[in-house]
Design a protein around this motif. Structure first.
Motif, PDB file in Angstrom:
ATOM      1  N   PRO A 100      31.236 -81.562  13.505  1.00  0.00           N
ATOM      2  CA  PRO A 100      32.488 -82.232  13.625  1.00  0.00           C
ATOM      3  C   PRO A 100      33.126 -82.634  15.029  1.00  0.00           C
ATOM      4  O   PRO A 100      32.606 -82.066  16.030  1.00  0.00           O
ATOM      5  N   MET A 101      33.773 -83.707  15.009  1.00  0.00           N
ATOM      6  CA  MET A 101      34.323 -84.020  16.533  1.00  0.00           C
ATOM      7  C   MET A 101      35.377 -83.108  17.203  1.00  0.00           C
ATOM      8  O   MET A 101      35.741 -83.368  18.163  1.00  0.00           O
ATOM      9  N   GLY A 102      36.052 -82.314  16.044  1.00  0.00           N
ATOM     10  CA  GLY A 102      37.236 -81.422  16.800  1.00  0.00           C
ATOM     11  C   GLY A 102      37.746 -80.694  15.606  1.00  0.00           C
ATOM     12  O   GLY A 102      36.987 -80.488  14.636  1.00  0.00           O
ATOM     13  N   LYS A 103      38.870 -80.278  16.016  1.00  0.00           N
ATOM     14  CA  LYS A 103      39.664 -79.254  15.141  1.00  0.00           C
ATOM     15  C   LYS A 103      39.071 -77.947  14.915  1.00  0.00           C
ATOM     16  O   LYS A 103      37.704 -77.921  15.091  1.00  0.00           O
ATOM     17  N   PHE A 104      39.789 -77.082  14.464  1.00  0.00           N
ATOM     18  CA  PHE A 104      39.222 -75.677  14.354  1.00  0.00           C
ATOM     19  C   PHE A 104      38.698 -75.435  12.854  1.00  0.00           C
ATOM     20  O   PHE A 104      37.784 -74.624  12.653  1.00  0.00           O
ATOM     21  N   LEU A 105      38.991 -76.112  11.762  1.00  0.00           N
ATOM     22  CA  LEU A 105      38.672 -76.135  10.492  1.00  0.00           C
ATOM     23  C   LEU A 105      38.873 -77.323   9.975  1.00  0.00           C
ATOM     24  O   LEU A 105      39.618 -78.253  10.019  1.00  0.00           O
ATOM     25  N   ASN A 106      38.317 -77.481   8.632  1.00  0.00           N
ATOM     26  CA  ASN A 106      38.461 -78.809   7.657  1.00  0.00           C
ATOM     27  C   ASN A 106      39.318 -78.380   6.907  1.00  0.00           C
ATOM     28  O   ASN A 106      39.257 -77.686   5.910  1.00  0.00           O
ATOM     29  N   PRO A 107      40.756 -78.897   6.658  1.00  0.00           N
ATOM     30  CA  PRO A 107      41.655 -78.651   5.911  1.00  0.00           C
ATOM     31  C   PRO A 107      41.494 -79.167   4.557  1.00  0.00           C
ATOM     32  O   PRO A 107      41.881 -78.478   3.632  1.00  0.00           O
ATOM     33  N   TRP A 130      30.950 -73.830  11.823  1.00  0.00           N
ATOM     34  CA  TRP A 130      30.323 -75.324  11.795  1.00  0.00           C
ATOM     35  C   TRP A 130      31.343 -75.886  13.081  1.00  0.00           C
ATOM     36  O   TRP A 130      30.786 -76.641  13.561  1.00  0.00           O
ATOM     37  N   HIS A 131      32.742 -75.792  13.006  1.00  0.00           N
ATOM     38  CA  HIS A 131      33.638 -76.524  13.982  1.00  0.00           C
ATOM     39  C   HIS A 131      33.471 -76.096  15.596  1.00  0.00           C
ATOM     40  O   HIS A 131      34.043 -76.345  16.445  1.00  0.00           O
ATOM     41  N   MET A 132      32.706 -74.637  15.427  1.00  0.00           N
ATOM     42  CA  MET A 132      32.697 -73.999  16.913  1.00  0.00           C
ATOM     43  C   MET A 132      31.342 -74.211  17.417  1.00  0.00           C
ATOM     44  O   MET A 132      31.340 -74.022  18.794  1.00  0.00           O
ATOM     45  N   ILE A 133      30.482 -74.906  16.766  1.00  0.00           N
ATOM     46  CA  ILE A 133      29.023 -74.857  17.464  1.00  0.00           C
ATOM     47  C   ILE A 133      29.090 -75.773  18.644  1.00  0.00           C
ATOM     48  O   ILE A 133      28.770 -75.430  19.768  1.00  0.00           O
ATOM     49  N   THR A 142      40.911 -79.020  24.912  1.00  0.00           N
ATOM     50  CA  THR A 142      41.550 -80.267  24.617  1.00  0.00           C
ATOM     51  C   THR A 142      40.612 -81.340  24.272  1.00  0.00           C
ATOM     52  O   THR A 142      41.158 -82.201  23.393  1.00  0.00           O
ATOM     53  N   VAL A 143      39.383 -81.534  24.560  1.00  0.00           N
ATOM     54  CA  VAL A 143      38.634 -82.559  24.023  1.00  0.00           C
ATOM     55  C   VAL A 143      38.376 -82.342  22.434  1.00  0.00           C
ATOM     56  O   VAL A 143      38.315 -83.455  21.918  1.00  0.00           O
ATOM     57  N   TYR A 144      38.253 -81.076  22.317  1.00  0.00           N
ATOM     58  CA  TYR A 144      37.957 -81.013  20.833  1.00  0.00           C
ATOM     59  C   TYR A 144      39.347 -80.755  19.882  1.00  0.00           C
ATOM     60  O   TYR A 144      39.256 -80.525  18.883  1.00  0.00           O
ATOM     61  N   THR A 145      40.375 -80.727  20.481  1.00  0.00           N
ATOM     62  CA  THR A 145      41.934 -80.158  19.932  1.00  0.00           C
ATOM     63  C   THR A 145      41.328 -79.062  19.108  1.00  0.00           C
ATOM     64  O   THR A 145      41.827 -78.843  17.958  1.00  0.00           O
ATOM     65  N   TRP A 146      40.637 -77.886  19.802  1.00  0.00           N
ATOM     66  CA  TRP A 146      40.226 -76.615  19.478  1.00  0.00           C
ATOM     67  C   TRP A 146      41.583 -75.639  19.409  1.00  0.00           C
ATOM     68  O   TRP A 146      41.507 -75.548  20.651  1.00  0.00           O
ATOM     69  N   PRO A 147      42.251 -75.252  18.721  1.00  0.00           N
ATOM     70  CA  PRO A 147      43.507 -74.545  18.963  1.00  0.00           C
ATOM     71  C   PRO A 147      43.179 -73.339  19.576  1.00  0.00           C
ATOM     72  O   PRO A 147      43.539 -72.285  18.829  1.00  0.00           O
ATOM     73  N   GLY A 148      42.946 -73.223  20.908  1.00  0.00           N
ATOM     74  CA  GLY A 148      42.789 -71.920  21.564  1.00  0.00           C
ATOM     75  C   GLY A 148      43.923 -71.685  22.318  1.00  0.00           C
ATOM     76  O   GLY A 148      44.957 -72.488  22.434  1.00  0.00           O
TER      77      GLY A 148
END
Lengths: 123, 521
Positions: free
Chosen positions: B159-166, B251-254, B307-313
């Motif tokens: 996946p290109m980004g985000k924490f999880l797949n809604p 999967w979103h963290m790899i 930021t690039v992944y909009t990974w909400p940390g």
């Protein structure tokens, strides 16, 4: 007050000076009366390292839209981002918006760091 | 031996606590100087929450109350997440980032050692420096971009980004993301525990395998298998739907993990070569400026990956808090991030102190970068040529603006080139690709890219030069001060100056700078 080119450079200098201190501490004997040229080389190396790092930091901060600099490579990348040209296939289709500026940031850091390293190795 | 270790641990704990209180006090003083009323952080309070150490609206919060509030997790109410308290927002986000950061740290240190050793022994010193710096500064950052492009965009594997797949999570509304997250953390611990037990059990056996590299390779493979066994079996044992939700989260963290590891390994490889590496202001196993600087740079990398992944940390949250002028959350998040980094630094210092033996005299005299043979001139010449080229860019811009370029069209900031009727008829508008008129094309607002690139060289030199000048002068002053103190036999005072330098470098520059930015404006 806003962080413009000069105030951000000032803050950066105030926060990162220990790096120069530790570069100079690498060869403490140069601070004596002998070895003026050696000291000059070490000072230039410290200066160049900080220059390399500060351009990277400037790019990072500009990328997040935190600086008010009229134009810089970081701002160029940020403008490509906020106008949506860094998403998906746009990165490759509109390559001239992102890659030249990104390359310049890398090259500038590389140049300053390499020159500093070479000068320091010749002390 | 053990007594020495206990003393070292106690000293490092004390140092961490000291660093923490100095940092908190500095933040408090900065806020006071700026006239920020801390009581506004607590108001308007939601009726459900009344912090114990809050004197009431309009009454000033003193230093002791500030310390106490920090220790009890009372740093006010977030404006952008109203009515949630700063602590609850940070407590939700910080563990995620710490998890990612710690995993990347564990992977990056051996990888960084590998990079460093690779360039140190294989190539002679001439090519070594050039290739090493080239790889660190040019190749690896671009490799990171290439990886994203190939795996996420071209192949669509990750996946290109985000924490999880809604889409996967929607049916399970009663399951919170953090409940799944903590299970992932638990599984990771189990994986590490299994791998660690396997390592302990087979340690004797690996020593008997004859080529050393084969033993290392086999040991790494074995540990990886054991880790995966522990990790995946424990994940499956959670049962559906928790297992698949956890899988989605992993999967979103790899990709973020791979990128962060690569970036951090580069920083590590670069920094262990520096003279900072040798300096231990408080003796064995103590905080080193080298590790502090590494952590600070790594946090910047974490921020960029999030930021690039909009990974909400916590990094992304800090950034959003600054951009939305959420002062309580900015202050709170900066403080807790620094605390986390101080404690990671402390933990690593203690670990190093327990593991490391006293270096022999020969090791101490050994140069960090071995010089083999005559030093070649060409790396220096290339560096000078490149610097001259950048200098040429600074000169070229005003010259071109004065001769060939019409400022109305080519000004890097206010220029605009109306697209021709022919281009518009063919459906083209800005940003236009490179052409004879605009050698590097135009941006979305119709400004010339080449002009911007050339003009920006001036910004880079101005900013880097000014910052470099200030920092070099201050550093020189400090170095002279330390030297003078050592000469008059006040070396401990000199060590104090060096320790202050370490403390400054230990502050993660990017969150600190964002704090400065928020404070300044």
């Amino acid at each position: 007050m806003e962080l413009n080119l000069y105030t951000s450079a000032l803050w950066l200098g105030l926060l990162i000076w220990p790096l120069a201190l530790f570069v100079l501490r690498g060869r403490p004997e140069l601070l004596g009366s002998t070895g003026r040229i050696g000291l000059l080389k070490m000072l230039s190396a410290a200066f160049l390292y900080i220059m390399a790092i500060s351009v990277g930091i400037e790019a990072a901060l500009s990328f997040y839209g935190l600086l008010r600099i009229p134009m810089s490579w970081g701002i160029m990348v940020e403008m490509a981002r906020i106008s949506g040209y860094l998403v998906g296939s746009a990165v490759t289709r509109y390559w001239w918006l992102f890659w030249p500026a990104r390359l310049m940031i890398s090259l500038f850091g590389f140049t300053a760091y390499l020159l500093g390293w070479e000068l320091k190795a010749r002390v | 031996m053990t007594e020495q270790v206990v003393r070292m641990i106690l000293r490092d704990l004390l140092l961490a606590a000291l660093a923490l209180f100095i940092f908190l006090t500095a933040i408090f003083v900065l806020l006071q100087v700026r006239g920020v009323d801390l009581s506004t952080f607590y108001g308007p309070l939601p009726s459900t929450w009344s912090p114990p150490h809050y004197p009431g609206p309009g009454q000033s919060v003193g230093l002791f109350a500030f310390w106490r509030n920090f220790l009890t997790g009372n740093l006010g109410v977030s404006f952008s997440y109203y009515p949630r308290s700063v602590w609850s927002v940070v407590a939700e986000r910080l563990p995620r980032s710490l998890f990612l950061f710690t995993l990347a740290l564990l992977l990056a240190i051996p990888l960084g050692n590998l990079w460093s050793r690779l360039f140190q022994s294989r190539w002679g010193s001439n090519g070594n420096r050039f290739i090493a710096i080239g790889v660190y500064a040019l190749f690896l950052p671009w490799l990171v971009l290439l990886l994203v492009w190939i795996f996420a965009y071209k192949l669509g594997l990750l996946p290109m980004g985000k924490f999880l797949n809604p889409d996967i999570w929607r049916p399970y509304r009663e399951i919170s993301a953090n409940a799944v997250f903590w299970r992932v953390v638990l599984s990771t611990f189990i994986g590490f525990a299994v791998a660690g037990l396997g390592w302990l059990g087979l340690r004797r056996f690996w020593r008997t395998v004859s080529p050393k590299w084969l033993a290392t390779l086999l040991a790494i493979g074995m540990n990886a298998v054991l880790f995966s066994l522990g990790f995946f079996i424990s994940l499956i044992l959670y049962g559906e739907p928790l297992s698949s939700l956890a899988g989605d989260m992993i999967w979103h963290m790899i990709l973020p993990l791979i990128l962060l590891t690569l970036e951090m390994s580069v920083f590590y490889a670069l920094i262990i070569r520096s003279d900072l590496f040798r300096f231990r202001p408080f003796g064995r196993g103590s905080f080193t400026p080298f590790f502090a600087l590494f952590l600070a740079l790594s946090f910047a990398a974490l921020l960029s990956v999030e930021t690039v992944y909009t990974w909400p940390g916590v990094g992304l949250m800090l950034l959003n808090a600054i951009l939305s002028e959420d002062m309580p959350l900015t202050v709170g998040a900066s403080i807790y991030i620094v605390v986390a980094l101080i404690f990671i630094n402390m933990a690593m210092a203690i670990y190093r102190g327990i593991r490391e033996r006293e270096p022999s005299a020969a090791q101490q005299d050994e140069p960090l970068v071995r010089e083999a043979g005559r030093r070649a001139r060409w790396p220096l010449l290339i560096a000078v040529a490149l610097l001259l080229a950048f200098g040429g860019m600074v000169i070229a811009h005003p010259v071109l603006t004065g001769t060939l370029w019409n400022p109305q069209v080519y000004d890097p900031i206010t220029g605009y080139d109306p697209p021709s009727e022919e281009l518009l008829a063919r459906g083209f508008n800005h940003p236009l690709p490179p052409s004879g008129r605009h050698l590097l094309g135009t941006d979305a607002w119709g400004r010339d890219i080449l002009s911007q690139i050339l003009y920006s060289a001036r910004s880079a030199f101005a900013l880097g030069g000014l910052a470099g000048l200030i920092a070099t002068l201050l550093g020189l002053g400090a170095a002279l001060l330390v030297r003078t103190l050592e000469k008059v036999r006040a070396g401990s005072l000199g060590n104090g100056v060096l320790a202050l330098g370490c403390a400054l470098l230990a502050l993660p520059l990017l969150p600190l700078f964002t704090f400065v930015q928020a404070w300044w404006s």
